[in-house]
Design a protein around this motif. Structure first.
Motif, PDB file in Angstrom:
ATOM      1  N   LEU A   8     -11.994 -39.232  -1.279  1.00  0.00           N
ATOM      2  CA  LEU A   8     -11.147 -40.342  -1.023  1.00  0.00           C
ATOM      3  C   LEU A   8      -9.570 -40.240  -1.423  1.00  0.00           C
ATOM      4  O   LEU A   8      -9.416 -39.966  -2.407  1.00  0.00           O
ATOM      5  CB  LEU A   8     -11.710 -41.528  -2.047  1.00  0.00           C
ATOM      6  CG  LEU A   8     -13.264 -42.041  -1.578  1.00  0.00           C
ATOM      7  CD1 LEU A   8     -13.519 -43.371  -2.509  1.00  0.00           C
ATOM      8  CD2 LEU A   8     -13.188 -42.588  -0.299  1.00  0.00           C
ATOM      9  N   VAL A   9      -8.900 -40.582  -0.595  1.00  0.00           N
ATOM     10  CA  VAL A   9      -7.355 -40.313  -0.575  1.00  0.00           C
ATOM     11  C   VAL A   9      -7.106 -41.789  -0.976  1.00  0.00           C
ATOM     12  O   VAL A   9      -7.104 -42.623  -0.256  1.00  0.00           O
ATOM     13  CB  VAL A   9      -6.842 -39.534   0.656  1.00  0.00           C
ATOM     14  CG1 VAL A   9      -5.374 -39.453   0.185  1.00  0.00           C
ATOM     15  CG2 VAL A   9      -7.251 -38.521   0.904  1.00  0.00           C
ATOM     16  N   ASN A  14       2.556 -47.000  -3.037  1.00  0.00           N
ATOM     17  CA  ASN A  14       3.083 -45.921  -3.959  1.00  0.00           C
ATOM     18  C   ASN A  14       2.826 -44.827  -3.563  1.00  0.00           C
ATOM     19  O   ASN A  14       3.692 -43.607  -3.520  1.00  0.00           O
ATOM     20  CB  ASN A  14       2.684 -46.270  -5.376  1.00  0.00           C
ATOM     21  CG  ASN A  14       3.215 -47.875  -5.770  1.00  0.00           C
ATOM     22  OD1 ASN A  14       3.640 -48.505  -4.933  1.00  0.00           O
ATOM     23  ND2 ASN A  14       3.049 -47.626  -6.927  1.00  0.00           N
ATOM     24  N   SER A  15       1.404 -44.391  -3.091  1.00  0.00           N
ATOM     25  CA  SER A  15       0.828 -43.058  -2.879  1.00  0.00           C
ATOM     26  C   SER A  15       1.679 -42.691  -1.399  1.00  0.00           C
ATOM     27  O   SER A  15       1.761 -41.501  -1.442  1.00  0.00           O
ATOM     28  CB  SER A  15      -0.484 -43.196  -2.759  1.00  0.00           C
ATOM     29  OG  SER A  15      -0.971 -43.623  -3.909  1.00  0.00           O
ATOM     30  N   ILE A  16       1.948 -43.478  -0.578  1.00  0.00           N
ATOM     31  CA  ILE A  16       2.333 -43.043   0.602  1.00  0.00           C
ATOM     32  C   ILE A  16       3.827 -42.721   0.468  1.00  0.00           C
ATOM     33  O   ILE A  16       3.954 -41.509   0.858  1.00  0.00           O
ATOM     34  CB  ILE A  16       2.433 -44.318   1.588  1.00  0.00           C
ATOM     35  CG1 ILE A  16       0.930 -44.400   2.100  1.00  0.00           C
ATOM     36  CG2 ILE A  16       3.466 -43.900   2.610  1.00  0.00           C
ATOM     37  CD1 ILE A  16       0.964 -45.914   2.822  1.00  0.00           C
ATOM     38  N   GLY A  54       1.003 -37.778  -9.045  1.00  0.00           N
ATOM     39  CA  GLY A  54       0.816 -37.538  -7.596  1.00  0.00           C
ATOM     40  C   GLY A  54      -0.143 -38.387  -6.879  1.00  0.00           C
ATOM     41  O   GLY A  54      -0.525 -39.298  -7.437  1.00  0.00           O
ATOM     42  N   VAL A  55      -0.487 -37.873  -5.740  1.00  0.00           N
ATOM     43  CA  VAL A  55      -1.479 -38.566  -4.819  1.00  0.00           C
ATOM     44  C   VAL A  55      -2.815 -38.356  -5.357  1.00  0.00           C
ATOM     45  O   VAL A  55      -3.077 -37.249  -5.542  1.00  0.00           O
ATOM     46  CB  VAL A  55      -1.334 -38.287  -3.413  1.00  0.00           C
ATOM     47  CG1 VAL A  55      -2.184 -38.877  -2.416  1.00  0.00           C
ATOM     48  CG2 VAL A  55       0.119 -38.721  -2.947  1.00  0.00           C
ATOM     49  N   LEU A  56      -3.819 -39.171  -5.675  1.00  0.00           N
ATOM     50  CA  LEU A  56      -4.951 -39.167  -6.060  1.00  0.00           C
ATOM     51  C   LEU A  56      -5.919 -38.783  -5.084  1.00  0.00           C
ATOM     52  O   LEU A  56      -6.145 -39.470  -4.262  1.00  0.00           O
ATOM     53  CB  LEU A  56      -5.292 -40.488  -6.950  1.00  0.00           C
ATOM     54  CG  LEU A  56      -4.474 -40.534  -8.181  1.00  0.00           C
ATOM     55  CD1 LEU A  56      -5.256 -41.824  -9.187  1.00  0.00           C
ATOM     56  CD2 LEU A  56      -4.477 -39.196  -9.135  1.00  0.00           C
ATOM     57  N   GLY A  67      -4.885 -34.813  -8.887  1.00  0.00           N
ATOM     58  CA  GLY A  67      -3.625 -35.272  -8.763  1.00  0.00           C
ATOM     59  C   GLY A  67      -2.789 -34.226  -7.999  1.00  0.00           C
ATOM     60  O   GLY A  67      -2.683 -33.412  -8.154  1.00  0.00           O
ATOM     61  N   ILE A  68      -2.464 -34.683  -6.706  1.00  0.00           N
ATOM     62  CA  ILE A  68      -1.862 -33.757  -5.708  1.00  0.00           C
ATOM     63  C   ILE A  68      -0.426 -34.138  -5.588  1.00  0.00           C
ATOM     64  O   ILE A  68       0.007 -34.944  -5.367  1.00  0.00           O
ATOM     65  CB  ILE A  68      -2.635 -34.001  -4.350  1.00  0.00           C
ATOM     66  CG1 ILE A  68      -3.995 -33.509  -4.304  1.00  0.00           C
ATOM     67  CG2 ILE A  68      -1.898 -33.052  -3.113  1.00  0.00           C
ATOM     68  CD1 ILE A  68      -4.586 -32.296  -4.645  1.00  0.00           C
TER      69      ILE A  68
END
Ligand SMILES: Cc1cc2nc3c(=O)[nH]c(=O)nc-3n(C[C@H](O)[C@H](O)[C@H](O)COP(=O)(O)O)c2cc1C
Ligand code: SF4
Ligand code: FES
Lengths: 541, 125
Positions: A8-9, A14-16, A54-56, A67-68
């Motif tokens: 699941l991304v 915020n993540s975008i 980062g992006v989870l 965390g990417i």
């Protein structure tokens, strides 16, 4: 076709900004490269709750959170974790290691009502919503009499989540009891409060819960048309909501004769232009009517005379999202969370100088200390907590030694800390109280709509005085002046914006009076933040 | 998808979708861990993994998670898998070809009988 591994991304605004879309595509590309597409499903979900790592990516069923931060991280993730099954320790987002973290995790997991599905389901897929009880509360409501629904809501003690905390059942009852040919339901998704993003996350992660809450409201009060008034810059929310509405129409959950019940309901999205005052319900109504967003005189209140002078229910996003579960599981169940006077859970937005910023759903009555240290991971960078503003821009400032206050709708009355919309702003000791007050008051001066004198002139005067303080030119008399202006605004401003400015202002003046006084006649700002005009010689930090 | 006309139809969608979503559950009755070290992959662990997923799908088994892990350190008996059912002691099987994987699922996962001829170790590694 089922695949054994799901990633699941978290795709929310915020993540975008952190590159989520790009990362997702890159991940898919790598999976193709390694021939893993048959084994791994990549899905989008709403916020997974934090942004500082980062992006989870949530790997299921392993339940590991990654965390990417860049594409190298993805390479590592795919090569080590997916291909070889070796967890990449340095990319795994750890639970915050406070002594109570295990307990905290349990609490958040068990007590999610509003965010139960966010981060678990694909918000673009109505069937996943249905799989987790979606639209069942509404189906049950259709079997009940409207008065029974109102009674259930009243018994549940649900109070509005938009700030004022008005009992939702009572509000609906007013509108239900008015005899009118046409009534409306409005969802207040304006969320103009700086630091708040809970409504956005609900709409991004679980948009159908809002639609379902509005449907139940429509059936209860006898309305057949609803509007979601949403901030125009909430692109993801707007997208997800529009998509969800289209799906609900397709599945026959919006439109004519829903579920063969004879009840019909239409729902439209209206975009706001981002003025803070447009979040005030009557200004919002004016805006939907196509006029400029200025508040109306109350009474009459919207439940009696609202949109186009028709009875109108206005509720916050989180309020609507709480309703389906209450109807489905009952008032008693809801009351098993939170405090007697404020049942249920609340979505808190944690921001400011915290290790872990993000949102958390916790029971009503959770203390500020727990929110900051248990969920927020404490203060960033080894600094000390200086003060906390609770409840949003119009909320109170409390000092670091007062944080054991439990937050619910009565905490303001009992302890002088407001719950408001649930923002918790932590401020560390590198900040100066004068500077904090000035920044906040500049916000209000900017957002004052100018309709009434006390607010338009009052906010301007307050800013002028605070600027004097921040230049080293404050006086004791000016401090008294600030209290005078606050008193006047509280009692004579036309709408909630102007009336509530005194709350943050006097609370910071009361609690940090010595710091304000230390600015008077000093050579430099006692905290080293404000830049004083040059006096005698050079006065710098 | 046509319009939903009744609660029954709603519940039907719920059931069907839940089946698909079961794969994401973290708490299950048990799990099968497939060792995906370099030597495991070389010995065919990927095919084994695929076979396990297929068989679970075929038989509609939803309460068993499939997880990959690093090398178990048992290079000479790869591909290896570990089967954990509830609180029972984990069993490690070696030389698990796609056909053997099917046997393990049928006997061990479904009937609770350990497939003795393939066992390389009982208990924690
Ligand atoms: C200046 C001002 C701004 C407001 N902004 C919002 C907002 O962004 N979102 C919101 O839900 N309520 C906001 N409110 C509160 C609304 O007027 C209204 O009370 C609320 O939408 C009612 O919903 P609830 O009972 O579900 O909380 C604001 C009020 C004022 C005075
Ligand atoms: S109080 Fe402020 S925001 Fe409200 S009507 Fe008056 S000027 Fe406008
Ligand atoms: S006429 Fe405008 S404030 Fe008096």
């Amino acid at each position: 076709m089922r695949k054994p591994i799901t990633i699941l991304v978290s795709i929310d605004s915020n993540s975008i900004l952190l590159g989520a879309r790009h990362f997702k595509n890159y991940l898919i590309n790598r999976l193709e490269h390694y021939n893993l597409t048959e084994l791994v499903d990549v899905l989008e979900t709403g916020s997974l709750g934090r942004y500082d790592q980062g992006v989870l990516f949530l790997l299921l069923p392993d339940n590991k959170m990654y965390g990417i931060k860049d594409t190298n991280d993805i390479e590592l993730f795919v090569e080590e974790q997916l291909l070889k099954g070796r967890p990449v320790k340095e990319l795994i987002v750890e639970e915050i290691q406070t002594p109570k973290s295990v307990e905290a995790k349990k609490v958040t997991e068990e007590e999610r009502i509003v965010l139960k599905r966010a981060g678990k389901i694909d918000p673009k897929n109505i069937e996943e919503y249905i799989a987790f009880d979606g639209y069942q509360g509404f189906a049950k409501a259709l079997e009940m009499k409207p008065s029974e629904i109102v009674n259930e809501l009243k018994a549940s003690g649900l109070r509005g989540r938009g700030g004022a905390g008005f009992p939702t059942g009572l509000k609906w009852e007013f509108t239900m009891n008015v005899n009118a040919p046409e009534k409306f339901i409005i969802c207040n998704a304006d969320e103009g409060e700086p630091g708040t993003f809970k409504d956005r996350l609900i709409m991004e992660g679980d948009p159908h819960s809002v639609i379902e809450g509005m449907l139940i409201a429509g059936y209860t009060v006898g309305a057949s048309k609803g509007y979601v008034y949403i901030r125009g810059e909430y692109f993801e929310s707007v997208d997800n909501l529009r998509n969800a509405i289209a799906q609900a129409y397709e599945y026959g959950l919006l439109g004519e004769n829903i579920l063969d019940s004879g009840f019909s309901f239409d729902l439209t999205v209206r975009l706001g232009a981002g003025a803070y005052v447009c979040g005030e319900e009557t200004a919002l109504i004016e805006s939907i009517e196509g006029k400029s967003g200025r508040p109306r005189l109350k009474p009459p209140y919207p439940p009696v005379k609202g949109l186009f002078q028709k009875p109108t229910v206005v509720n916050n996003v989180e309020t609507f999202a709480s309703v389906p579960a209450i109807v489905l599981k009952g008032a008693e169940w809801f009351k098993s969370f939170g405090t007697p006077s404020s049942p249920g859970t609340k979505v808190f937005s944690l921001c400011g100088n915290l290790v872990r910023r993000g949102i958390v759903e916790a029971p009503m009555g959770t203390t500020v200390a727990d929110l900051i240290f248990k969920y927020g991971g404490g203060i960033e960078g080894g600094k000390m907590l200086k003060m906390v503003q609770t409840g949003g821009a119009a909320g109170t400032f409390i000092k670091a030694d007062e944080i054991n206050i439990p937050l619910d709708f009565d905490s303001f009355k009992n302890h002088g800390a407001s719950l408001g919309s649930g923002v918790i702003l932590a401020i560390d000791d590198s900040h100066c109280a004068v500077d904090v007050a000035l920044n906040l008051m500049e916000f209000f001066a900017h957002e004052s709509c100018g309709k009434c004198t006390p607010c338009r002139e009052g906010t301007r005067l307050i800013v002028n005085i605070l600027r004097e303080f921040s230049k080293g030119r404050g006086t004791l008399e000016m401090l008294d002046n600030l209290y005078d202006i606050a008193y006047t605004m509280q009692n004579s401003a036309f709408c909630g914006l102007g009336q509530s400015v005194p709350v943050p202002l006097t609370s910071i003046l009361d609690r940090f009076r010595d710091e304000f006084e230390a600015h008077i006649g000093a050579d430099t700002c006692p905290v080293g933040v404000c830049r004083f005009d040059k006096k005698k010689k050079k006065a710098r930090k | 998808m046509g319009k939903i006309k009744s609660l029954e139809e709603l519940m039907k969608i719920k059931e069907n979708t839940l089946k698909d979503l079961k794969m994401r559950d973290t708490d299950k009755r048990g799990k099968i861990v497939v060792a995906m070290g370099t030597c495991g992959i070389a010995a065919g662990a990927k095919e084994t993994l695929k076979a396990i997923v297929d068989v679970l799908n075929e038989k509609g088994i939803e309460d068993i998670a499939v997880v990959q892990s690093g090398c178990f350190g048992l290079c000479d008996v790869e591909p290896t898998i570990e089967v954990r059912i509830g609180e029972n002691e984990p069993i490690i099987y070696g030389h698990v070809t796609p056909n053997q994987a099917k046997r393990i699922i049928e006997q061990h996962v479904l009937e609770g009988k350990v497939v003795s001829d393939l066992v390389v170790k009982r208990g924690e590694l």
